[in-house]
Scaffold this motif. Structure first.
Motif, short mmCIF file in Angstrom:
data_model
loop_
_atom_site.label_atom_id
_atom_site.label_comp_id
_atom_site.label_asym_id
_atom_site.label_seq_id
_atom_site.Cartn_x
_atom_site.Cartn_y
_atom_site.Cartn_z
N ARG A 237 0.83 -1.21 0.00
CA ARG A 237 0.00 0.00 0.00
C ARG A 237 0.86 1.25 0.00
NH1 ARG A 237 -2.69 -3.33 3.89
NH2 ARG A 237 -4.53 -4.30 2.93
N GLN A 238 1.96 1.22 0.74
CA GLN A 238 2.87 2.37 0.74
C GLN A 238 3.46 2.59 -0.65
OE1 GLN A 238 5.89 2.44 3.82
NE2 GLN A 238 4.53 1.45 5.31
N ILE A 239 3.85 1.49 -1.30
CA ILE A 239 4.41 1.59 -2.65
C ILE A 239 3.36 2.13 -3.62
CG2 ILE A 239 5.20 0.22 -4.63
CD1 ILE A 239 6.75 -1.53 -2.69
N GLN A 240 2.14 1.61 -3.53
CA GLN A 240 1.07 2.07 -4.42
C GLN A 240 0.82 3.56 -4.26
OE1 GLN A 240 0.38 0.25 -6.88
NE2 GLN A 240 -1.43 -1.02 -6.53
N GLN A 241 0.76 4.02 -3.03
CA GLN A 241 0.53 5.45 -2.77
C GLN A 241 1.69 6.28 -3.33
OE1 GLN A 241 -0.06 5.74 1.46
NE2 GLN A 241 -1.98 4.58 1.41
N TRP A 242 2.91 5.79 -3.13
CA TRP A 242 4.09 6.51 -3.62
C TRP A 242 4.06 6.60 -5.14
CZ3 TRP A 242 8.47 6.16 -6.59
CH2 TRP A 242 9.54 6.99 -6.26
N MET A 243 3.68 5.50 -5.80
CA MET A 243 3.64 5.47 -7.26
C MET A 243 2.52 6.37 -7.80
SD MET A 243 4.38 1.39 -7.92
CE MET A 243 3.84 1.47 -9.63
N LYS A 244 1.36 6.33 -7.16
CA LYS A 244 0.25 7.17 -7.62
C LYS A 244 0.60 8.65 -7.53
CE LYS A 244 -3.56 3.98 -6.59
NZ LYS A 244 -4.74 3.71 -5.72
N ALA A 245 1.30 9.01 -6.46
CA ALA A 245 1.68 10.41 -6.29
C ALA A 245 2.62 10.88 -7.39
CB ALA A 245 2.32 10.62 -4.91
N ARG A 246 3.32 9.94 -8.01
CA ARG A 246 4.29 10.28 -9.06
C ARG A 246 3.85 9.80 -10.44
NH1 ARG A 246 6.01 9.81 -4.28
NH2 ARG A 246 7.77 11.03 -3.44
N ARG A 247 2.60 9.33 -10.50
CA ARG A 247 2.00 8.87 -11.75
C ARG A 247 2.82 7.77 -12.43
NH1 ARG A 247 -0.24 14.53 -14.54
NH2 ARG A 247 -1.58 15.13 -12.77
N LEU A 248 3.29 6.86 -11.61
CA LEU A 248 4.02 5.70 -12.12
C LEU A 248 3.09 4.50 -12.14
CD1 LEU A 248 7.40 6.07 -10.15
CD2 LEU A 248 7.00 6.59 -12.57
N LYS A 249 3.26 3.64 -13.14
CA LYS A 249 2.44 2.45 -13.26
C LYS A 249 3.31 1.20 -13.28
CE LYS A 249 -1.38 4.61 -15.79
NZ LYS A 249 -2.23 4.53 -17.01
N ALA A 250 2.75 0.12 -12.75
CA ALA A 250 3.47 -1.15 -12.75
C ALA A 250 3.65 -1.64 -14.19
CB ALA A 250 2.72 -2.19 -11.93
N ALA A 251 4.85 -2.15 -14.47
CA ALA A 251 5.14 -2.65 -15.81
C ALA A 251 5.14 -4.17 -15.87
CB ALA A 251 6.50 -2.12 -16.27
N GLY A 252 4.85 -4.80 -14.75
CA GLY A 252 4.87 -6.26 -14.71
C GLY A 252 4.60 -6.75 -13.30
N ALA A 253 4.88 -8.03 -13.08
CA ALA A 253 4.61 -8.64 -11.78
C ALA A 253 5.57 -8.14 -10.71
CB ALA A 253 4.71 -10.16 -11.90
N ALA A 254 5.07 -8.03 -9.50
CA ALA A 254 5.90 -7.65 -8.36
C ALA A 254 6.68 -8.86 -7.88
CB ALA A 254 5.04 -7.10 -7.24
#
Length: 280
Positions: A237-254
């Motif tokens: 959840r911390q990673i997701q929030q950090w990525m959303k704030a910077r408009r980054l999207k996952a490019a594959g599996a974690a």
């Protein structure tokens, strides 16, 4: 024979920086017999022939050729047999070289792994490019995190995978891009082994006809924390929030990787986990 042209055992030992006891041992096992042994004093005397043999013995031992193999040659000292002995040892040294190189890779991986834990502040999100790695699937299919049992997967592993796990590979679980987007952090859909990529390792595993997935060097958002996989959802959840704030999207599996146990000064946390999410 004129003993004036021969050398006593002590003289030979001093000249070759060997012990008298070693020369006596060579005599005992039949590897290097003296030219003559005085029947009264028991003194051993060596001539040019013995010195030539000793030169070859010393060279062969420097090349780590076993005494038994050297003795075998002296039983039939033909030049072809000498070449056979040297070629055999050359092949053996090449094998040792490959084994040492493999050990160096393993040692480097372990040092880098520990340094990675020490250098990465626990609980701090990082955004950086990671080196290429090799993924070896162990199991697939969506499972609930609360039922995660490393033992059941390790028991079912192939012997090769178990060997990798005891060396430098890490075991981990994967969350597909779809699970990440759905924020289904209480599930996982892959169990894998992960290790640093190298041409030698890749060729070896492919030679064993293993399914190897090479992930190229790419950028990840990652976090390392003390504790096990049961704590992972809060860090996702911390990673997701950090990525959303910077408009980054996952490019594959974690990749959720068990990094092993280290003394980090917290009695209730016995090992380290790292979460890495590749980003576009």
């Amino acid at each position: 024979m004129n003993r004036g042209s021969l050398l006593r055992i002590g003289e030979v030992a001093k000249m070759y920086h060997l012990s008298v006891e070693l020369l006596r041992y060579y005599d005992k096992i039949g590897l290097l017999k003296p030219e003559i042994v005085d029947s009264d004093s028991g003194y051993r005397y060596y001539g040019v022939k013995q010195l030539e043999h000793l030169n070859l013995i010393r060279f062969a031992r420097t090349m780590d050729i076993p005494l038994e193999r050297i003795a075998k040659y002296f039983h039939n000292p033909q030049v072809e047999n000498l070449l056979d002995m040297l070629n055999e040892q050359q092949a053996a040294l090449e094998r040792q070289k490959r084994e040492i190189l493999s050990l160096q890779h393993k040692l480097k991986d372990k040092v880098n792994q520990i340094n990675g834990v020490l250098n990465n502040s626990l609980g701090r999100i990082r955004y950086q490019k990671e080196k290429a790695c090799l993924i070896l699937p162990v199991a697939s299919g969506i499972q609930e995190r609360k039922h995660l049992d490393w033992g059941q997967y390790i028991r079912k592993m192939k012997p090769l995978y178990k060997q990798l796990l005891t060396d430098t590979a890490n075991i981990g679980i994967g969350l597909s891009k779809e699970l990440l987007e759905e924020e289904s952090f209480l599930c996982y859909d892959q169990v894998f082994l992960i290790l640093n990529s190298s041409d030698e390792r890749k060729e070896y595993l492919l030679g064993k006809k293993e399914k190897v997935h090479e992930i190229p060097a790419q950028k990840y958002v990652s976090i390392t924390y003390p504790g096990g996989n049961e704590k992972a959802p809060e860090y996702y959840r911390q990673i997701q929030q950090w990525m959303k704030a910077r408009r980054l999207k996952a490019a594959g599996a974690a990749q959720e990787i068990h990094r092993g146990g280290y003394d980090i000064g917290k009695k209730d946390e016995s090992f380290i986990t790292e979460i890495r999410v590749p980003v576009e």
